[in-house]
Design a protein around this motif. Structure first.
Motif, PDB file in Angstrom:
ATOM      1  N   LEU A  89     -13.178 -11.895   6.376  1.00  0.00           N
ATOM      2  CA  LEU A  89     -12.487 -10.560   6.291  1.00  0.00           C
ATOM      3  C   LEU A  89     -12.861  -9.899   7.550  1.00  0.00           C
ATOM      4  CD1 LEU A  89     -10.445  -9.059   4.249  1.00  0.00           C
ATOM      5  CD2 LEU A  89     -12.517  -8.067   3.066  1.00  0.00           C
ATOM      6  N   ASP A  95     -11.234  -2.443  12.585  1.00  0.00           N
ATOM      7  CA  ASP A  95     -10.347  -1.698  11.911  1.00  0.00           C
ATOM      8  C   ASP A  95      -9.878  -1.987  10.452  1.00  0.00           C
ATOM      9  OD1 ASP A  95      -7.969  -0.292  11.393  1.00  0.00           O
ATOM     10  OD2 ASP A  95      -6.944  -0.488  13.170  1.00  0.00           O
ATOM     11  N   LEU A  96     -10.479  -1.403   9.686  1.00  0.00           N
ATOM     12  CA  LEU A  96      -9.975  -1.708   7.958  1.00  0.00           C
ATOM     13  C   LEU A  96      -8.703  -1.795   7.831  1.00  0.00           C
ATOM     14  CD1 LEU A  96     -13.129   0.174   6.496  1.00  0.00           C
ATOM     15  CD2 LEU A  96     -12.654  -2.229   6.562  1.00  0.00           C
ATOM     16  N   ASP A  97      -7.911  -1.314   8.539  1.00  0.00           N
ATOM     17  CA  ASP A  97      -6.275  -1.675   8.041  1.00  0.00           C
ATOM     18  C   ASP A  97      -5.929  -2.755   8.021  1.00  0.00           C
ATOM     19  OD1 ASP A  97      -5.915   1.119   8.010  1.00  0.00           O
ATOM     20  OD2 ASP A  97      -5.144   1.648   9.887  1.00  0.00           O
ATOM     21  N   ALA A  98      -6.722  -3.872   8.500  1.00  0.00           N
ATOM     22  CA  ALA A  98      -6.522  -5.350   8.394  1.00  0.00           C
ATOM     23  C   ALA A  98      -6.439  -5.639   6.759  1.00  0.00           C
ATOM     24  CB  ALA A  98      -7.576  -6.336   9.109  1.00  0.00           C
ATOM     25  N   LEU A  99      -7.203  -4.749   6.086  1.00  0.00           N
ATOM     26  CA  LEU A  99      -7.240  -5.078   4.504  1.00  0.00           C
ATOM     27  C   LEU A  99      -5.652  -4.968   3.970  1.00  0.00           C
ATOM     28  CD1 LEU A  99     -10.464  -3.448   3.589  1.00  0.00           C
ATOM     29  CD2 LEU A  99     -10.228  -5.486   4.524  1.00  0.00           C
ATOM     30  N   TYR A 128      -7.796  -7.892  14.164  1.00  0.00           N
ATOM     31  CA  TYR A 128      -6.919  -6.913  14.265  1.00  0.00           C
ATOM     32  C   TYR A 128      -7.052  -5.674  15.017  1.00  0.00           C
ATOM     33  CZ  TYR A 128      -3.521  -3.945  11.658  1.00  0.00           C
ATOM     34  OH  TYR A 128      -2.543  -3.062  11.106  1.00  0.00           O
ATOM     35  N   ASP A 129      -8.004  -5.192  15.108  1.00  0.00           N
ATOM     36  CA  ASP A 129      -8.329  -4.075  16.087  1.00  0.00           C
ATOM     37  C   ASP A 129      -8.119  -4.430  17.609  1.00  0.00           C
ATOM     38  OD1 ASP A 129      -9.056  -1.420  16.580  1.00  0.00           O
ATOM     39  OD2 ASP A 129     -10.997  -1.818  16.960  1.00  0.00           O
ATOM     40  N   ASP A 153      -8.928   6.664  17.102  1.00  0.00           N
ATOM     41  CA  ASP A 153      -9.578   6.308  16.029  1.00  0.00           C
ATOM     42  C   ASP A 153     -10.784   6.834  15.357  1.00  0.00           C
ATOM     43  OD1 ASP A 153      -7.854   4.248  15.664  1.00  0.00           O
ATOM     44  OD2 ASP A 153      -9.141   2.646  16.170  1.00  0.00           O
ATOM     45  N   LEU A 191     -11.233 -10.856  10.548  1.00  0.00           N
ATOM     46  CA  LEU A 191      -9.853 -10.348  10.478  1.00  0.00           C
ATOM     47  C   LEU A 191      -9.928  -8.870  11.061  1.00  0.00           C
ATOM     48  CD1 LEU A 191      -7.287 -11.765   9.417  1.00  0.00           C
ATOM     49  CD2 LEU A 191      -7.456 -10.091   7.531  1.00  0.00           C
ATOM     50  N   CYS A 192     -10.902  -8.152  10.684  1.00  0.00           N
ATOM     51  CA  CYS A 192     -10.914  -6.847  10.985  1.00  0.00           C
ATOM     52  C   CYS A 192     -11.035  -6.517  12.470  1.00  0.00           C
ATOM     53  CB  CYS A 192     -11.864  -6.028  10.047  1.00  0.00           C
ATOM     54  SG  CYS A 192     -11.507  -5.449   8.458  1.00  0.00           S
ATOM     55  N   VAL A 193     -12.028  -7.254  12.950  1.00  0.00           N
ATOM     56  CA  VAL A 193     -12.222  -7.336  14.304  1.00  0.00           C
ATOM     57  C   VAL A 193     -10.847  -7.740  15.316  1.00  0.00           C
ATOM     58  CG1 VAL A 193     -13.716  -8.480  16.029  1.00  0.00           C
ATOM     59  CG2 VAL A 193     -14.461  -7.732  13.999  1.00  0.00           C
ATOM     60  N   THR A 209      -2.812  -5.816   4.938  1.00  0.00           N
ATOM     61  CA  THR A 209      -1.915  -6.779   5.413  1.00  0.00           C
ATOM     62  C   THR A 209      -1.889  -8.002   4.444  1.00  0.00           C
ATOM     63  OG1 THR A 209      -3.531  -8.055   6.764  1.00  0.00           O
ATOM     64  CG2 THR A 209      -2.414  -6.041   7.938  1.00  0.00           C
TER      65      THR A 209
END
Lengths: 172, 130
Positions: free
Chosen positions: A17, B30-34, A24-25, A74, A20-22, B36
């Motif tokens: 997870l 970026d926590l916005d990945a949560l 995604y950004d 951000d 995924l956040c890394v 999705t």
């Protein structure tokens, strides 16, 4: 499943997870078809003059034929202050809008479409308040149905019609 | 129900901004990945590990809840007519959105309460369970 296995899988999933956040950004800005606040901060809005863009901004001032908005990055720092023309919806300072239109200069945008996300600060508070009440109701309902089993470090239903498989096994 | 909350865990950014997290971690984050599809799958996976057994059932329930949230998010209003990139990491595509609502509209809460009351009423009085 054994506790050790559950903990191991949880750690693996939490790491994934985080990854995924890394990812995604890292890849968001190149996949989002419009400039972001971070891009405005790094490259200046001038780079995007002439383009049709979608921007999110907090309303600062409202005049008869134009409003000014702040587009933030951000870190919630102001990346651009824009005068937006062509707003037909009612909106107040402190509200949040989406504007879609051509960036005419680095300080001016002509909106073709707008969406009022929050009309004013009270709309933002209402939205967050409704979310918090909803969240508390859902969590309260969950704990009416489930309880924590501290021995197994797990949630278990409060009422079980069928005995758990392990108990069946122990009887045999 | 808990599953439907999962995509909103990105609201942690109301307390700690993504920028602060990036500074703390020293990497882009970026926590916005949560919020999705990928985030929902992993969060439901983590949720399925907090029960001692019946992990698949737990996963299915949580994922269904999270998916219902993402579907409803998918018809939210965007000024350019395309929805958010919630299909990540499967796709960055933005499908067209009918722009049905914004969350700050009280009509959304009214609709949600009416649907909930209808479902609870049907569940309690119209469906006979033996």
């Amino acid at each position: 499943m054994r506790l050790a296995s559950r903990i191991t899988i949880t750690i693996i999933l939490l790491t994934t997870l985080g990854g995924l956040c890394v990812h995604y950004d890292t890849t968001y800005d190149e996949n989002w078809p419009h400039p972001t606040g971070d891009q405005f901060q790094e490259q200046s809005p001038e780079q995007f003059v002439g383009e049709r863009v979608l921007l999110f901004g907090e309303v600062q001032t409202v005049d008869a034929d134009a409003i000014t908005i702040h587009v933030t990055d951000d870190n919630d720092n102001v990346a651009a202050e824009l005068e937006v023309l062509g707003i037909e919806d009612r909106v107040k300072p402190g509200g949040v809008v989406q504007v879609y239109g051509v960036l005419e200069s680095k300080t001016k945008l002509h909106a073709e479409q707008t969406v009022v996300v929050n009309r004013d600060p009270s709309a933002t508070i209402y939205k967050l308040g409704a979310s918090v009440v909803g969240l508390l109701l859902a969590v309260a309902y969950f704990f009416r149905q489930w309880q924590i089993d501290f021995q197994k470090l797990a949630f278990k239903p409060r009422t079980t019609k069928d005995p758990e498989p392990e108990e069946v096994h122990n009887r045999g | 129900m808990i599953g439907s909350i999962l995509p909103d865990l990105n609201r942690v950014t109301l307390i700690v901004s993504n920028g602060t997290l990036e500074t703390l971690l020293g990497i882009p984050f970026d926590l916005d990945a949560l919020s999705t599809l990928g985030g929902a799958i992993i969060l439901a996976g983590i949720g399925s590990m907090v029960v001692a057994n019946q992990h698949r059932r737990m996963f299915a329930a949580l994922f269904a809840g999270a998916l219902s949230h993402l579907f409803i998010d998918g018809v939210k209003a965007y000024a350019d007519g395309a929805a958010g990139m919630w299909l990540y990491p499967v796709s960055w595509a933005r499908h067209p959105t009918p722009s049905l609502y914004v969350s700050s509209d009280p009509a959304v809460l009214t609709a949600a309460v009416l649907i909930t009351v209808t479902v609870v009423t049907i569940d309690r009085y119209a469906i006979q369970t033996t």
